[in-house]
Design a protein around this motif. Sequence first.
Motif, PDB file in Angstrom:
ATOM      1  N   ASP A 191       0.805  -1.224   0.000  1.00 23.11           N
ATOM      2  CA  ASP A 191       0.000   0.000   0.000  1.00 23.11           C
ATOM      3  C   ASP A 191       0.838   1.274   0.000  1.00 23.11           C
ATOM      4  O   ASP A 191       0.314   2.380   0.074  1.00 23.11           O
ATOM      5  N   GLY A 192       2.173   1.122  -0.077  1.00 21.68           N
ATOM      6  CA  GLY A 192       3.032   2.285  -0.229  1.00 21.68           C
ATOM      7  C   GLY A 192       3.480   2.929   1.059  1.00 21.68           C
ATOM      8  O   GLY A 192       4.210   3.931   1.021  1.00 21.68           O
ATOM      9  N   THR A 193       3.088   2.383   2.214  1.00 25.85           N
ATOM     10  CA  THR A 193       3.521   2.983   3.475  1.00 25.85           C
ATOM     11  C   THR A 193       4.941   2.572   3.852  1.00 25.85           C
ATOM     12  O   THR A 193       5.493   3.103   4.815  1.00 25.85           O
ATOM     13  N   MET A 194       5.528   1.627   3.123  1.00 27.97           N
ATOM     14  CA  MET A 194       6.945   1.319   3.260  1.00 27.97           C
ATOM     15  C   MET A 194       7.613   1.694   1.942  1.00 27.97           C
ATOM     16  O   MET A 194       7.782   0.861   1.049  1.00 27.97           O
ATOM     17  N   PRO A 195       7.987   2.953   1.756  1.00 27.91           N
ATOM     18  CA  PRO A 195       8.487   3.412   0.458  1.00 27.91           C
ATOM     19  C   PRO A 195       9.883   2.928   0.110  1.00 27.91           C
ATOM     20  O   PRO A 195      10.284   2.966  -1.061  1.00 27.91           O
ATOM     21  N   ALA A 196      10.652   2.522   1.108  1.00 32.28           N
ATOM     22  CA  ALA A 196      12.005   2.029   0.872  1.00 32.28           C
ATOM     23  C   ALA A 196      12.271   0.888   1.838  1.00 32.28           C
ATOM     24  O   ALA A 196      11.613   0.769   2.869  1.00 32.28           O
ATOM     25  N   VAL A 197      13.224   0.039   1.474  1.00 28.46           N
ATOM     26  CA  VAL A 197      13.523  -1.123   2.313  1.00 28.46           C
ATOM     27  C   VAL A 197      14.977  -1.087   2.756  1.00 28.46           C
ATOM     28  O   VAL A 197      15.848  -0.632   2.029  1.00 28.46           O
ATOM     29  N   PRO A 198      15.245  -1.573   3.964  1.00 26.16           N
ATOM     30  CA  PRO A 198      16.630  -1.638   4.426  1.00 26.16           C
ATOM     31  C   PRO A 198      17.365  -2.804   3.777  1.00 26.16           C
ATOM     32  O   PRO A 198      16.752  -3.736   3.260  1.00 26.16           O
ATOM     33  N   TYR A 237      14.638  -7.920   2.211  1.00 28.78           N
ATOM     34  CA  TYR A 237      13.445  -7.100   2.006  1.00 28.78           C
ATOM     35  C   TYR A 237      13.246  -6.813   0.523  1.00 28.78           C
ATOM     36  O   TYR A 237      12.121  -6.812   0.012  1.00 28.78           O
ATOM     37  N   LEU A 238      14.340  -6.561  -0.186  1.00 28.59           N
ATOM     38  CA  LEU A 238      14.232  -6.276  -1.609  1.00 28.59           C
ATOM     39  C   LEU A 238      13.765  -7.514  -2.370  1.00 28.59           C
ATOM     40  O   LEU A 238      12.986  -7.404  -3.322  1.00 28.59           O
ATOM     41  N   ARG A 257      16.644   1.293  -0.124  1.00 27.87           N
ATOM     42  CA  ARG A 257      16.883   2.538   0.600  1.00 27.87           C
ATOM     43  C   ARG A 257      18.238   3.085   0.194  1.00 27.87           C
ATOM     44  O   ARG A 257      19.232   2.375   0.187  1.00 27.87           O
ATOM     45  N   THR A 258      18.285   4.356  -0.159  1.00 31.26           N
ATOM     46  CA  THR A 258      19.537   4.965  -0.593  1.00 31.26           C
ATOM     47  C   THR A 258      20.336   5.423   0.614  1.00 31.26           C
ATOM     48  O   THR A 258      19.788   5.798   1.653  1.00 31.26           O
ATOM     49  N   ARG A 259      21.632   5.418   0.448  1.00 28.06           N
ATOM     50  CA  ARG A 259      22.535   5.823   1.530  1.00 28.06           C
ATOM     51  C   ARG A 259      22.679   7.339   1.535  1.00 28.06           C
ATOM     52  O   ARG A 259      22.925   7.956   0.500  1.00 28.06           O
ATOM     53  N   ARG A 260      22.526   7.936   2.709  1.00 32.89           N
ATOM     54  CA  ARG A 260      22.701   9.382   2.818  1.00 32.89           C
ATOM     55  C   ARG A 260      24.188   9.735   2.766  1.00 32.89           C
ATOM     56  O   ARG A 260      25.008   9.058   3.375  1.00 32.89           O
ATOM     57  N   PRO A 261      24.534  10.816   2.047  1.00 30.52           N
ATOM     58  CA  PRO A 261      25.950  11.198   1.975  1.00 30.52           C
ATOM     59  C   PRO A 261      26.521  11.441   3.366  1.00 30.52           C
ATOM     60  O   PRO A 261      25.918  12.106   4.207  1.00 30.52           O
ATOM     61  N   ARG A 263      26.867   9.459   5.789  1.00 24.93           N
ATOM     62  CA  ARG A 263      26.282   8.711   6.912  1.00 24.93           C
ATOM     63  C   ARG A 263      26.406   7.223   6.629  1.00 24.93           C
ATOM     64  O   ARG A 263      25.982   6.759   5.576  1.00 24.93           O
ATOM     65  N   PRO A 264      27.002   6.451   7.524  1.00 26.72           N
ATOM     66  CA  PRO A 264      27.152   5.020   7.265  1.00 26.72           C
ATOM     67  C   PRO A 264      25.805   4.306   7.225  1.00 26.72           C
ATOM     68  O   PRO A 264      24.874   4.660   7.954  1.00 26.72           O
ATOM     69  N   THR A 265      25.719   3.322   6.332  1.00 30.60           N
ATOM     70  CA  THR A 265      24.512   2.519   6.252  1.00 30.60           C
ATOM     71  C   THR A 265      24.405   1.613   7.472  1.00 30.60           C
ATOM     72  O   THR A 265      25.378   1.029   7.910  1.00 30.60           O
ATOM     73  N   GLN A 266      23.206   1.531   8.041  1.00 32.75           N
ATOM     74  CA  GLN A 266      22.968   0.650   9.173  1.00 32.75           C
ATOM     75  C   GLN A 266      22.047  -0.475   8.742  1.00 32.75           C
ATOM     76  O   GLN A 266      21.031  -0.235   8.097  1.00 32.75           O
ATOM     77  N   ASP A 267      22.413  -1.686   9.080  1.00 30.71           N
ATOM     78  CA  ASP A 267      21.600  -2.839   8.750  1.00 30.71           C
ATOM     79  C   ASP A 267      20.975  -3.410  10.011  1.00 30.71           C
ATOM     80  O   ASP A 267      21.537  -3.304  11.094  1.00 30.71           O
ATOM     81  N   VAL A 268      19.843  -4.033   9.851  1.00 25.98           N
ATOM     82  CA  VAL A 268      19.267  -4.801  10.931  1.00 25.98           C
ATOM     83  C   VAL A 268      20.082  -6.067  11.108  1.00 25.98           C
ATOM     84  O   VAL A 268      20.635  -6.597  10.149  1.00 25.98           O
ATOM     85  N   ARG A 269      20.158  -6.554  12.341  1.00 20.49           N
ATOM     86  CA  ARG A 269      20.911  -7.769  12.625  1.00 20.49           C
ATOM     87  C   ARG A 269      20.563  -8.860  11.610  1.00 20.49           C
ATOM     88  O   ARG A 269      19.408  -9.084  11.285  1.00 20.49           O
ATOM     89  N   HIS A 270      21.562  -9.568  11.125  1.00 20.27           N
ATOM     90  CA  HIS A 270      21.341 -10.520  10.041  1.00 20.27           C
ATOM     91  C   HIS A 270      20.516 -11.717  10.471  1.00 20.27           C
ATOM     92  O   HIS A 270      19.846 -12.325   9.667  1.00 20.27           O
ATOM     93  N   ARG A 271      20.594 -12.097  11.759  1.00 21.17           N
ATOM     94  CA  ARG A 271      19.853 -13.283  12.130  1.00 21.17           C
ATOM     95  C   ARG A 271      18.372 -12.974  12.094  1.00 21.17           C
ATOM     96  O   ARG A 271      17.932 -11.980  12.648  1.00 21.17           O
ATOM     97  N   PRO A 272      17.564 -13.788  11.433  1.00 18.12           N
ATOM     98  CA  PRO A 272      16.186 -13.380  11.159  1.00 18.12           C
ATOM     99  C   PRO A 272      15.318 -13.304  12.402  1.00 18.12           C
ATOM    100  O   PRO A 272      15.309 -14.204  13.220  1.00 18.12           O
ATOM    101  N   HIS A 273      14.632 -12.190  12.526  1.00 17.02           N
ATOM    102  CA  HIS A 273      13.571 -12.073  13.515  1.00 17.02           C
ATOM    103  C   HIS A 273      12.443 -12.994  13.079  1.00 17.02           C
ATOM    104  O   HIS A 273      12.211 -13.170  11.884  1.00 17.02           O
ATOM    105  N   PRO A 274      11.699 -13.600  13.975  1.00 19.09           N
ATOM    106  CA  PRO A 274      10.680 -14.566  13.569  1.00 19.09           C
ATOM    107  C   PRO A 274       9.604 -13.980  12.677  1.00 19.09           C
ATOM    108  O   PRO A 274       8.927 -14.715  11.966  1.00 19.09           O
ATOM    109  N   HIS A 275       9.418 -12.665  12.711  1.00 18.42           N
ATOM    110  CA  HIS A 275       8.452 -12.049  11.816  1.00 18.42           C
ATOM    111  C   HIS A 275       9.139 -10.989  10.971  1.00 18.42           C
ATOM    112  O   HIS A 275       8.534  -9.998  10.598  1.00 18.42           O
TER     113      HIS A 275
END
Length: 326
Positions: A191-198, A237-238, A257-261, A263-275
């Motif tokens: 529905d467009g409420t998540m316009p970009a993905v990490p 996510y992509l 999600r594009t990287r801001r000039p 500013r280092p890119t931050q990722d969510v922990r790689h181990r999958p959250h159950p949801h």
Amino acid sequence: MARVLVTGGSGFVGSHTIRRLLADGHAVRATVRSSRPAPLPVETVVADLTSDDGWADAVDGCEYVLHVASPFPAVEPEDENEVIVPARDGALRVLRAAHAAGVRRTVLTSSFAAIGYSGVFDRPYDENDWTNPADPLPAYVRSKTIAERTAWDYAAEAGLDLVVINPTGIFGPVLGSGLSASVAQVKAMLDGTMPAVPKASFGVVDVRDVADAHVLAMTTPEAGGHRFLATTEALSYLDVANILRRRYPDAPLPRPRTRRPGRPTQDVRHRPHPHGPRLETPLPRRSHPRHRREPALTSQMRVRPVDAGRTPATTRRDPCSACSVP
């Protein structure tokens, strides 16, 4: 056929598990909260994980208990015990009631959260791995780990026949009006409420496979005393957005999600959250998640997993309302 109690009968996994039990000819009773009746026509009992009331009546006359219910916070709570205490104490309430009623076996829904959030970087995770609840982790992750540890301790002490299912991120078609966290993320993409993905990945399993795993864990004699990791593969996510884009090309699906000039890119922990990983919780960058490709489920209980590449797209017919199984 047996009479089976399913806790959390109005939930995403609970409703699919009930559907599978009914298809197999079992008589089903479900515990619900009064505000959320079960989406399927079964006997219901009102019982809450935070209270002793109702649990003796719920298990009375049942041969098996499938304890699926567990609190899941919409946001990280200020006090982690808001999640940990009902998860741990609720599991104990259900197990104690099951033991007192003399049920043949209890199956507990745990999570990959109890397996893969601590210190494995050189090999795939498997059922021998445990998250360390002493680590600085989100409340939900700690709650699932503590609740499962408590359940195994009680089962050993009481001589209770226990089996545990540990799914990764659960996707698939919705039976009821409520949206799980994973389905809500798919809806947000559509529905467009998540316009970009990490830039983050998580394990994926189809909800119908999770339901099958619960029923087979209940009926397979040699499953007793074991935990089973339920997963297929990791998707980013992509990846999920691209799967949905192939099915719904006109939907306003997110782009990377594009990287801001500067500013280092931050990722969510790689181990999958159950949801799926929590978008609002940036954690250090890690390698991609790795899981054992569920040989215990496929060999011991003969689950034939749905292709993870198809599962996210089955989540939606109309993401804004209750959906039916295609």
